[in-house]
Each structure stands twice: as structure tokens, then as C-alpha cells.
Design a protein around this motif. Structure first.
Motif, PDB file in Angstrom:
ATOM      1  N   PRO A  19     -78.935 -37.830  -1.093  1.00 34.46           N
ATOM      2  CA  PRO A  19     -79.579 -37.767  -2.416  1.00 34.46           C
ATOM      3  C   PRO A  19     -79.415 -39.041  -3.221  1.00 34.46           C
ATOM      4  N   GLN A  20     -78.303 -39.770  -3.013  1.00 33.41           N
ATOM      5  CA  GLN A  20     -78.077 -40.996  -3.775  1.00 33.41           C
ATOM      6  C   GLN A  20     -78.895 -42.176  -3.256  1.00 33.41           C
ATOM      7  N   LEU A  41     -83.407 -44.942 -16.782  1.00 30.15           N
ATOM      8  CA  LEU A  41     -83.553 -43.569 -16.288  1.00 30.15           C
ATOM      9  C   LEU A  41     -84.985 -43.098 -16.518  1.00 30.15           C
ATOM     10  N   SER A  42     -85.636 -42.678 -15.449  1.00 26.48           N
ATOM     11  CA  SER A  42     -86.970 -42.079 -15.557  1.00 26.48           C
ATOM     12  C   SER A  42     -86.805 -40.594 -15.844  1.00 26.48           C
ATOM     13  N   ALA A  43     -87.808 -39.998 -16.521  1.00 25.92           N
ATOM     14  CA  ALA A  43     -87.611 -38.618 -16.959  1.00 25.92           C
ATOM     15  C   ALA A  43     -88.934 -37.924 -17.240  1.00 25.92           C
ATOM     16  N   LEU A  64     -73.639 -41.662 -16.451  1.00 20.07           N
ATOM     17  CA  LEU A  64     -72.910 -41.018 -15.353  1.00 20.07           C
ATOM     18  C   LEU A  64     -73.655 -41.138 -14.030  1.00 20.07           C
ATOM     19  N   LEU A  65     -74.976 -41.169 -14.086  1.00 18.89           N
ATOM     20  CA  LEU A  65     -75.747 -41.359 -12.859  1.00 18.89           C
ATOM     21  C   LEU A  65     -75.743 -42.808 -12.407  1.00 18.89           C
ATOM     22  N   PRO A  87     -87.318 -48.523 -10.990  1.00 16.42           N
ATOM     23  CA  PRO A  87     -86.159 -47.618 -10.952  1.00 16.42           C
ATOM     24  C   PRO A  87     -85.075 -48.141 -10.018  1.00 16.42           C
ATOM     25  N   ASP A  88     -83.830 -47.948 -10.434  1.00 16.98           N
ATOM     26  CA  ASP A  88     -82.719 -48.328  -9.561  1.00 16.98           C
ATOM     27  C   ASP A  88     -81.982 -47.072  -9.102  1.00 16.98           C
ATOM     28  N   VAL A  89     -81.341 -47.192  -7.949  1.00 20.01           N
ATOM     29  CA  VAL A  89     -80.676 -46.044  -7.330  1.00 20.01           C
ATOM     30  C   VAL A  89     -79.418 -45.661  -8.094  1.00 20.01           C
ATOM     31  N   GLY A  90     -78.671 -46.644  -8.548  1.00 21.67           N
ATOM     32  CA  GLY A  90     -77.467 -46.369  -9.314  1.00 21.67           C
ATOM     33  C   GLY A  90     -76.307 -45.890  -8.458  1.00 21.67           C
ATOM     34  N   ASP A  91     -75.284 -45.422  -9.136  1.00 27.20           N
ATOM     35  CA  ASP A  91     -74.076 -44.924  -8.476  1.00 27.20           C
ATOM     36  C   ASP A  91     -73.603 -43.685  -9.234  1.00 27.20           C
TER      37      ASP A  91
END
Length: 536
Positions: free
Chosen positions: A135-136, A256-258, A250-251, A69-73
């Protein structure tokens, strides 16, 4: 008379765990028919030390591996702190020492429309994180709910108070509402027509019941088309899958994990097919059987609901002082007959009919922890007090009721339409095999008859290009027989199954065995080499 929306519900009494385990074990044994062709199963939990030889492991799945997983922006999403508001309505207590931050946002969705009457322009997001870091700082884990259950945002808030702390130390939960729920709730059916639909009893001797139900269904479609226009068919799995991909973008994450529940899991399956390179660590809890048409799915759910009711009745009978006695099925059948002759009136003038009572029982079967409260509500109705059972109907008819969205999703996900004569024949056929709930499932089929036929509903197929994922099954579910969950996993391809020998709607995070398997995928990227069997 109209039902009053938003009545508070009392706390559910805890289930006698030992009794429930015994009942479920009995049901498991009685339902075994013939040899199994399933892959080897690893048994975890209390039965793992029995001394039986472990089955040989299956080869590790080929193809894509579980991504990191990556943190993203997520700077493109305008999250606003809503901690105080959420803590005031959170349905479960937050564990001591767990400091949570809640942030709310709106995510824009596709607003294209041929006639310009599109009402929906955004859906809700909720980000839930520990307060020890921004949170990010942690990757997002998307949470998607069922169309007739808890919203994705509320489910994420609930899970944040229930999951092991280690999961929150690795992920930020992001609940996503579906189109038509939460702040953008689909609310177009006339309230009195909703009540008429729930009160219509196809199992009664009235020969006009099916025709009247179809008239109600037509009125719902007419009213909803006035507000929704040509976008009425956009409340569906296909658009939900597109919204998941939009949320990922957008994240700002590559993958994306889910976690998805029910038809929320189905939407994640469709997303995994269409956007496999976007898929992270995926857990699908109780996905519907993708191999059945509408009639097959309705009968399968009737079968599942009858089995769940039998488990409920046996669990009650095994407890001292069960208010339903030794024959819960006979008690409810007798109550239905009484209500057909004389509906009961609640304190606010709302009516409890035979059909509405069975809808309430079906809703109550979702949560085994609330089964004692359900038994008490049925017993109270026997004495003329319908209040407890009427409260269950708030999920459909209350202030935030899900009747419209559940109907729209069910009808928009299939092109099959069933005529009143066909439904009448099904009711006659199912009266013997599914005496309590067969007519309710036939009723749902007829409600889609007047609904616009979608041009291209989503279809679940292989997702071989996606990374390995988990499918969680529940042995005694009131919604899908366990074999249906297995077929959903078989259809996907790169999936391992975690079979829970428990009861209710969804398996995560009801039991340590299931929770450990799901968290191992999310936190460690570990996929079991064989399907897993979890004790009740």
C-alpha cells in the motif's frame, strides 16, 4: 417508545433511468431565469456533438500548478490488516478480479482541555489498496465524508469498489473519520430526547411546540457537556481541517490529494486556505454555500429539498405503476395530516409521526437509485405500515446514528443563534414557499439556540495560494441549490466547476462524465480550462 437500532435495510430498486433523465431535463429548463454570468462551459457527454461552437477557453489558472503526488512515508501510522472484517460489511460488491486490501489505524488528535474531561483522543483511518503492490507504494488519496452521512472510512471502502481501476493503480485510498464518528462516535444526547426532537412538529397548530423543542435542545447540551466538557465545541470544521493537516504529516507526504463530500468538502476548503503548500490534487464534491448565514442556509436547503422532492415525484409518476400516483406531493401532505392525528406504531413499538416521516423522506431523497424504494415506503405508510420509512431514520437514531455529530458540527460552525419567536415567524413564512420541509429546517435552527457559541468558527475564503482544484455540483440536490455550489467555487478562487445535471447527494462517482473529470485531475494532473457541463 424507543426505536430499535441497527435494523437491516432492504436493497434499493434501480431507478428507471430514462424517466429520471427526462424529469431532470424538464427541471433544468423550468429553472432557467435570465442570462447567466458564469464562465464559458465545456459540455461533455451525449450533448457534445451537437454542432454548436465551443466557447473560447479561459486562460489557464495563474499561480501554483497541480503538484505531483509523492508516496511519502506512513511508518508513523500503525496500520493493521482488517480485510476480513471490512469485506463482511462492505455495502457494495467488489468487482470480479479486483483484489483489495483493507487496513485500519487510529490517528491521535489534539487532547488539550481546560477541564480535563476530553473523551476523544483519536480518530479512525482506513487504507484501501490493490494487493498487487504494498500500500505504501502508491501516493495516498484522502477521503473525507459529510457529518450526517457515511463515515470517511466506510466511504473510502465503498469507493474502492466503485471507482475505475486506473485510480487505484495510481493511489491508495485513505478514509479519515471526523471527530465524533466511527469508533469515536459522539453519543451524548439521551435517546428519548433525540426521538422527541425528530417528532416535534413546528408546522402543527400546537403553540408550545417551539418552546418544547428548545427545552429538548437544552437537555442535549447539558448531557453532552457532562461527557465532553469544554471540548464540545471541537466537533467542527476548523478542527477537522487541522486533522487533515495532521493526517498529511503522519502519512509523510509533502502534498496530500483528497476528495471531500458536503461539509467534508468545506473542511478541505478551510485546510486549503490555512495550509496551501500542503494541498495536492483536490476534488470538492457538493461543498456548502459559504456566503450565507444560518437562516439563509436553512432556507436554501428548504428550497433545494422541495425541488428534489418534485423531481422524485415526477420520476415516480413517469414510471408504470407508481405507488404514489400522479401527485406525490399531495400524497405526502395527506400522509402528514393523517400522522398528526394518529402516529403509526412500528413492529418494535417505535412511532412514525408527521415530522419523523418528513425527516425520513428527506433522507431518502439523497439517493435517486433508491427513489423507487422510497416511493414504496411512503405508499406502505399510507396503508398503516411505517416500517420502510422508520428504517431511513436509522441514519440518525440507529446503532451508528449521526444525530449528535451532525448537530454539533452545524452549531459549532456558526455564531448565529435564533430565538423561538424568530423560528415561529420563519415557519409561518416558509409554510407557503416550502410547505414540506420548511418547518424541518426551522427546527434545526432552533436546536442550536442552546448550544455554546464558538469563539472562532471556520470561515471559507479565497485559497489563491493553493493549486487548482475541482468543485463538483449537482443540479437537483436535496441539500444545496446549484447556485450555492457555484458560489463556493467562486469564493475559493483557483477552482474549476464540473456541473452535473443529475440528482442526489454528491456527484462522484455517479456518472462517467464526472468520474472522468475528477480522475483526470488525480491521475494526470489535468484541470479543465473552462467549467464542464455533464449530462444527467
Amino acid at each position: 417508545m424507543p426505536r430499535t437500532a441497527g435494523r437491516p435495510r432492504g436493497p434499493a430498486a434501480p431507478v428507471a433511468l430514462a424517466a429520471l433523465l427526462a424529469v431532470l431535463a424538464l427541471l433544468m429548463c423550468s429553472c432557467a431565469v435570465g442570462p447567466s454570468s458564469r464562465p464559458p462551459v465545456a459540455v461533455l457527454g451525449s450533448g457534445a456533438g451537437s454542432g454548436a461552437p465551443e466557447p473560447p477557453p479561459r486562460p489557464a489558472p495563474k499561480g501554483p500548478q497541480v503538484p505531483v503526488p509523492d508516496v511519502g512515508d506512513a511508518s508513523g501510522v500503525d496500520f493493521i490488516d482488517c480485510t476480513d472484517d471490512m469485506q463482511a460489511v462492505l455495502p457494495v460488491p467488489i468487482p470480479a478480479g479486483r483484489a483489495l486490501r483493507f487496513e485500519c489505524a487510529d490517528m491521535p488528535v489534539d487532547t488539550d482541555s481546560d477541564n480535563g474531561r476530553r473523551r476523544q483522543s483519536s480518530i479512525g483511518l482506513m487504507r484501501v489498496s490493490l494487493t498487487d503492490q504494498p500500500p505504501q507504494a502508491r501516493p495516498p488519496l484522502l477521503v473525507l465524508g459529510d457529518s450526517d452521512g457515511e463515515t470517511g472510512t466506510l466511504r473510502a471502502a465503498r469507493l474502492a469498489a466503485q471507482v475505475p481501476l486506473a485510480l487505484l493503480q495510481h493511489f491508495t485510498l485513505v478514509g479519515m473519520d471526523r471527530r465524533g464518528e466511527g469508533t469515536s462516535r459522539l453519543d451524548c444526547a439521551p435517546p428519548d430526547v433525540r426521538e422527541d426532537i425528530l417528532d416535534t412538529d413546528l408546522a402543527s397548530p400546537d403553540p408550545t411546540a417551539a418552546d418544547r423543542l428548545l427545552d429538548d435542545a437544552r437537555e442535549v447540551v447539558q448531557e453532552c457537556y457532562l461527557t465532553e466538557g469544554d471540548t464540545l465545541t471541537r466537533y467542527d470544521t476548523a478542527d477537522t481541517a487541522q486533522d487533515v493537516e495532521r493526517a498529511r504529516a503522519l502519512l509523510g507526504v509533502h502534498t496530500l490529494s483528497a476528495l471531500g463530500l458536503g461539509d467534508g468538502a468545506r473542511a478541505l476548503e478551510v485546510w486549503a486556505q490555512s495550509s496551501p503548500s500542503s494541498v495536492g490534487r483536490l476534488v470538492l464534491d457538493a461543498p456548502p454555500d459559504p456566503t450565507q448565514d444560518s437562516i439563509g442556509a436553512a432556507e436554501a436547503r428548504a428550497t433545494a429539498a422541495e425541488a428534489a422532492f418534485d423531481a422524485f415525484g415526477q420520476a415516480c409518476a413517469s414510471r408504470p405503476g407508481c405507488p404514489l400516483g400522479a401527485n406525490a406531493r399531495g400524497t405526502v401532505t395527506q400522509l402528514a395530516d393523517q400522522l398528526r392525528g394518529r402516529p403509526q406504531t412500528g413492529p418494535d413499538g417505535e412511532q412514525l409521526t408527521a415530522s419523523a416521516m418528513l425527516h425520513a423522506v428527506l433522507i431518502g431523497l439523497d439517493d435517486p437509485e433508491g427513489w423507487p424504494a422510497l416511493a414504496s415506503a411512503i405508499a406502505a405508510a399510507q396503508t398503516g405500515n411505517p416500517t420502510g420509512l422508520l428504517q431511513y431514520l436509522d441514519q440518525l437514531l440507529g446503532l451508528n446514528g449521526r444525530f449528535d455529530l451532525a448537530l454539533a458540527t452545524r452549531c459549532n460552525d456558526t455564531t448565529q443563534r435564533v430565538s423561538p419567536p424568530q423560528v415561529t415567524a420563519l415557519v409561518a413564512k416558509w409554510r407557503t414557499a416550502h410547505p414540506l420541509f420548511g418547518s424541518l429546517m426551522a427546527q434545526q435552527l432552533l436546536l442550536c439556540t442552546a448550544w455554546p457559541v464558538p469563539s472562532d468558527p471556520a470561515k471559507v475564503g479565497p485559497a489563491d495560494a493553493a493549486p487548482p482544484m475541482l468543485v463538483l455540483t449537482t443540479a437537483v440536490s436535496p441539500r444545496v441549490p446549484e447556485q450555492g455550489y457555484q458560489r463556493a467555487a467562486d469564493q475559493l478562487g483557483p477552482a474549476r466547476v464540473v456541473n452535473w445535471e443529475g440528482a442526489g447527494r454528491g456527484a462522484y462517482p455517479r456518472t462517467p462524465c464526472v468520474t472522468a473529470a475528477a480522475n483526470a485531475l488525480w491521475v494526470d494532473g489535468t484541470v479543465p480550462r473552462a467549467s464542464v457541463l455533464c449530462p444527467p
